[in-house]
Design an enzyme around this catalytic site. Structure first.
Site, PDB file in Angstrom:
ATOM      1  N   GLN A 194     -92.197 -63.946 -24.418  1.00 36.12           N
ATOM      2  CA  GLN A 194     -91.983 -65.204 -23.697  1.00 36.12           C
ATOM      3  C   GLN A 194     -92.247 -66.394 -24.612  1.00 36.12           C
ATOM      4  OE1 GLN A 194     -92.342 -65.056 -19.817  1.00 36.12           O
ATOM      5  NE2 GLN A 194     -91.619 -67.132 -19.699  1.00 36.12           N
ATOM      6  N   PHE A 195     -91.216 -66.836 -25.331  1.00 39.76           N
ATOM      7  CA  PHE A 195     -91.376 -67.960 -26.261  1.00 39.76           C
ATOM      8  C   PHE A 195     -91.714 -69.254 -25.542  1.00 39.76           C
ATOM      9  CE2 PHE A 195     -86.993 -68.637 -25.078  1.00 39.76           C
ATOM     10  CZ  PHE A 195     -86.806 -70.013 -25.173  1.00 39.76           C
ATOM     11  N   THR A 196     -91.405 -69.348 -24.245  1.00 41.00           N
ATOM     12  CA  THR A 196     -91.660 -70.591 -23.503  1.00 41.00           C
ATOM     13  C   THR A 196     -93.152 -70.874 -23.324  1.00 41.00           C
ATOM     14  OG1 THR A 196     -91.424 -69.479 -21.363  1.00 41.00           O
ATOM     15  CG2 THR A 196     -89.440 -70.499 -22.307  1.00 41.00           C
TER      16      THR A 196
END
Length: 148
Positions: free
Chosen positions: A78-80
């Site tokens: 989850q890069f967010t």
């Protein structure tokens, strides 16, 4: 490296209408990787997550770990988690690691969990995913490897 950990009674991840990962009892881990993360960050998070005492014992106290309860992990990249929302209304993701490096460390994270005898199901790195879970408690904890 950041991890959002949710105690789940069940969870699944779907890509293009197909379930590609599913667990019944354990943790959903959303994992974010930043530029300066290393194998040491992976090792720290794996050790912390599998020994974190967030499962109830026979007296209803959060006193047991994932290892104690023989739970599984649904691991989602989850890069967010590295969104910067300080300026404007559109998040910036400049603090997230480049995809090749992020995927390399995400795969190391999953392999280290497996080496610790944890059953791991995963999403698909870089894909649009639908994650479904029943968060028990609810228990949701955020761990940042830089806080160790």
């Amino acid at each position: 490296m950041k991890a959002v950990i949710q105690h789940a009674t069940n969870a699944s991840v779907t890509v293009d209408g197909s379930v590609i990962g599913e667990i019944e009892h354990g943790l959903v881990v959303l994992l974010g990787v930043t530029h300066e993360d290393t194998q040491q960050d992976v090792d720290y998070l794996v050790n912390k997550i599998i020994h974190l005492r967030i499962f109830e014992d026979e007296n209803g106290k959060m006193n047991l770990s994932l290892k104690d309860t023989v739970g599984s992990i649904l691991s989602i990249s989850q890069f967010t988690l590295y969104a910067d929302t300080r300026k404007g209304r559109r998040p910036s993701f400049v603090h997230a690691a480049k995809p090749d490096e992020a995927n390399r460390l995400y795969e190391h994270f999953n392999e280290a969990l497996r080496e610790a005898d944890i059953h791991v199901e995963t999403g698909e790195f870089g894909a649009m995913m639908d994650v479904n879970l029943t968060n028990k408690g609810p228990v949701t904890i955020i761990i940042d490897s830089k806080d160790n």
